[in-house]
Design an enzyme around this catalytic site. Structure first.
Site, mmCIF file in Angstrom:
data_model
loop_
_atom_site.group_PDB
_atom_site.id
_atom_site.type_symbol
_atom_site.label_atom_id
_atom_site.label_comp_id
_atom_site.label_asym_id
_atom_site.label_seq_id
_atom_site.Cartn_x
_atom_site.Cartn_y
_atom_site.Cartn_z
ATOM 1 N N GLU A 146 13.890 -14.266 86.924
ATOM 2 C CA GLU A 146 14.031 -14.606 85.507
ATOM 3 C C GLU A 146 15.297 -15.389 85.178
ATOM 4 O OE1 GLU A 146 11.384 -14.855 83.136
ATOM 5 O OE2 GLU A 146 11.083 -12.924 84.095
ATOM 6 N N THR A 170 2.891 -15.134 85.094
ATOM 7 C CA THR A 170 2.858 -14.168 83.992
ATOM 8 C C THR A 170 1.442 -13.600 83.803
ATOM 9 O OG1 THR A 170 4.679 -15.395 82.982
ATOM 10 C CG2 THR A 170 3.539 -13.871 81.541
ATOM 11 N N GLY A 195 1.349 -18.607 81.460
ATOM 12 C CA GLY A 195 1.290 -20.048 81.659
ATOM 13 C C GLY A 195 2.592 -20.800 81.478
ATOM 14 N N SER A 235 12.231 -17.399 76.431
ATOM 15 C CA SER A 235 10.880 -17.292 76.978
ATOM 16 C C SER A 235 9.915 -18.093 76.118
ATOM 17 C CB SER A 235 10.446 -15.820 77.006
ATOM 18 O OG SER A 235 9.079 -15.686 77.336
ATOM 19 N N THR A 289 5.749 -10.356 82.668
ATOM 20 C CA THR A 289 6.046 -11.392 83.659
ATOM 21 C C THR A 289 7.077 -10.962 84.694
ATOM 22 O OG1 THR A 289 6.679 -13.731 83.861
ATOM 23 C CG2 THR A 289 7.925 -12.398 82.297
ATOM 24 N N ASP A 293 14.975 -18.894 84.001
ATOM 25 C CA ASP A 293 14.514 -19.226 82.652
ATOM 26 C C ASP A 293 15.671 -19.615 81.737
ATOM 27 O OD1 ASP A 293 11.819 -19.206 82.818
ATOM 28 O OD2 ASP A 293 11.489 -17.338 81.738
#
Length: 567
Positions: free
Chosen positions: A424, A387, A473, A452, A405, A427
């Site tokens: 993604e 990111t 991070g 997120s 990101t 996630d």
């Protein structure tokens, strides 16, 4: 208990020895009227150029983001998404723009489970077409520009187009990441761009050109985001995803249907300041506000930044916030997230009172502010540290914090039209239910946005922006941002000194201390208090601006290549 260094702003200069960490020291940037800070000097220069032309903070952010896509491709880009938090000087309002990616319409909740219903290893989930969600960034930037842009849309693309055509020097960080990545060279299109014909990563200083990306940007500059979400570019994106050896289910209809969303910010109070950030589907600002709310009853400002006390209380607050985060936060269009209950001052005081002064709780249990906990399953998503983040203030006083990101390093590794696509989908929680059969809030559902940890935030003092901050991070973003806020508001450090502080905290597992910093010396005493300590690399990329009566002060994380500048 003991302190590793004195509580003075000057002491922060010695907290990250370059010999140990490989960082590059940064000087506090100062400016009178406008400022830009991002993760790469070329991106900062692009944003600064727009501000000098009279552009808005949104204009600067767009120009910088497009350059970041080119020069820091491992972290963000038009194949991904972002969260933007904007203060508008005219009306004094905080607005947030959600351009988070969405799950394809065909996505099933067992996407990352094997035949036995067990989660696939992360390596089998991330580097393929199944990991790709519908990119959202350009729709979000276009929406923000339509409402708050000053310079013409096409003008904001020129710095990135120019660099893509003329070439930019491969940076030490990009070279190191290319050299250390084993999956990227296995993707033919990516390998042809990022590596020399003999398979070696381009060396530091090599002038890397990306004419294909320039053509993509020219199309979007001339036709708007529609050029990306419909037509040839969209067809090529879908073909790359569906043509992968492990194909995904992204379609042209998914791309055409994507919309960015304006949301109400999530806000809370701390030490007389008002802090606002992106709400769910981000868990970031919510968790930061929980940590600060739990810490407010303790005199954290009296503890030196490098003391056992500071690390102990900060880590315990992190445990409590992450315990709640793992159960409650997901896309609010699909799940009712109890934001108000989680931020209720009485609830946070009660949660903070669980912190013992001399003993770690090791693992915190989630709270139950609305009596719903027993109906929820725990999330098992793995968020990796990639990111990027940028901040900008324009001459009219508009202020912006944006985290952006493509998820993990180099995203899905699928390279198309000169840019990388996100991964993604990873996630989301890989499991849609827990062993007891309770559904996980952050489970995969068609059209849903994955949870997120990105935490772009604006801190207000007397109703005006005072501090802009955020970081990349993965899930550690929450600790990076909270640390920086505490550094400025409690310890009285300037923004650069607060960013420089060694990273620390707990994600409700180990108590993590940044490798190569004086915090390592605290490990024995923390372990005696029951902390399960882990010394680890903590690659934050914090950028921030403080707005005071004397002007603007900007800071950039020495752990990356960014700079702050203004005029």
């Amino acid at each position: 208990m003991s302190s590793a260094w004195a509580r003075t702003p000057q002491a922060a200069e010695d907290l990250n020895p370059e010999a140990a960490s490989g960082t590059q020291a940064r000087q506090l940037a100062r400016a009178k009227h406008f400022m830009m800070a991002s993760a790469n000097p070329l991106a900062t220069r692009a944003g600064d150029e727009m501000l000098r032309r009279g552009g808005s903070a949104v204009d600067a952010a767009i120009a910088a983001q497009l350059v970041l896509n080119l020069v820091e491709p491992q972290s963000s880009g038009i194949g991904g998404g972002a969260f933007m938090v904007l203060y508008t000087a005219g009306g004094g309002a905080i607005q947030t723009y959600d351009s988070r990616e969405t799950a394809p319409a065909a996505a099933r909740r067992d996407r990352f489970l094997d035949a036995a219903g067990k989660p696939l290893p992360f390596a089998q989930s991330v580097n393929n077409g199944m990991a790709v969600a519908v990119p959202g960034l350009l729709r979000g930037l276009e929406l923000a520009h339509r409402e708050h842009g000053v310079l013409p849309w096409a003008e904001l693309f020129q710095p990135a187009i120019r660099l893509a055509e003329q070439g930019f020097a491969v940076s030490p960080r990009l070279h190191k990441l290319l050299a250390g990545n084993k999956e990227l060279p296995r993707q033919q299109a990516a390998a042809a761009y990022f590596y020399a014909p003999d398979g070696s990563p381009w060396p530091v200083g090599h002038m890397l050109k990306n004419p294909e990306f320039a053509r993509t940007l020219r199309a979007v500059a001339q036709q708007g985001a529609d050029a990306f979400y419909q037509g040839e570019i969209a067809r090529d994106i879908v073909a790359a995803v569906q043509g992968h050896a492990v194909p995904g289910d992204l379609t042209e209809a998914d791309l055409a249907a994507y919309r960015a969303v304006k949301r109400d910010p999530v806000c809370g109070a701390y030490r007389g300041y008002r802090l606002c950030g992106m709400g769910p589907p981000s868990s970031g600002p919510l968790a930061v506000l929980q940590m600060l709310g739990e810490l407010e009853q303790y005199p954290i400002g009296r503890y030196a930044p490098g003391s056992v006390e500071a690390v102990h209380y900060f880590s315990e607050a992190g445990r409590l916030a992450f315990a709640d985060r793992d159960f409650y936060v997901a896309d609010p269009s699909f799940v009712q997230v109890p934001v108000n209950a989680l931020l209720d001052p009485a609830y946070l005081r009660a949660r903070g009172a669980l912190i013992r002064p001399d003993r770690s709780m090791k693992v915190a249990l989630p709270g139950d502010p609305e009596g719903k906990l027993l109906s929820l399953g725990k999330d098992d998503a793995l968020e990796l540290p990639s990111t990027s983040h940028l901040v900008a203030v324009d001459a009219k006083g508009n202020a912006l914090s944006m985290t952006t990101t493509i998820e993990s390093e180099f995203g899905s590794k699928i390279f198309v039209r000169g840019f990388l696509l996100n991964n993604e989908m990873t996630d989301f929680s890989s499991s849609y239910q827990d062993p007891e059969g309770r559904l996980v809030a952050n489970r995969i559902e068609p059209g849903k946005r994955p949870r997120s940890s990105m935490a772009p935030m604006i801190v207000l003092r007397d109703g005006k922006p005072y501090l802009l901050v955020g970081s990349p991070g993965g899930s550690a973003i929450i600790n990076y941002v909270a640390k920086t806020v505490v550094g400025v508001l409690d310890w009285g450090l300037d923004i650069q000194a607060a960013i420089d502080l060694p990273n620390m905290g707990s994600r409700n597992k180990d108590t993590e201390l940044e490798k190569g910093t004086p915090l390592e010396a605290l490990a024995p005493e923390l372990e005696r208090m029951g902390h399960p300590v882990r010394i680890t690399e903590f690659p934050s990329g914090i950028h921030g601006i403080v707005i005071g009566p004397e002007g603007l002060q900007g800071g950039a994380d020495p752990r990356r290549e960014g700079v702050a500048s203004g005029g």
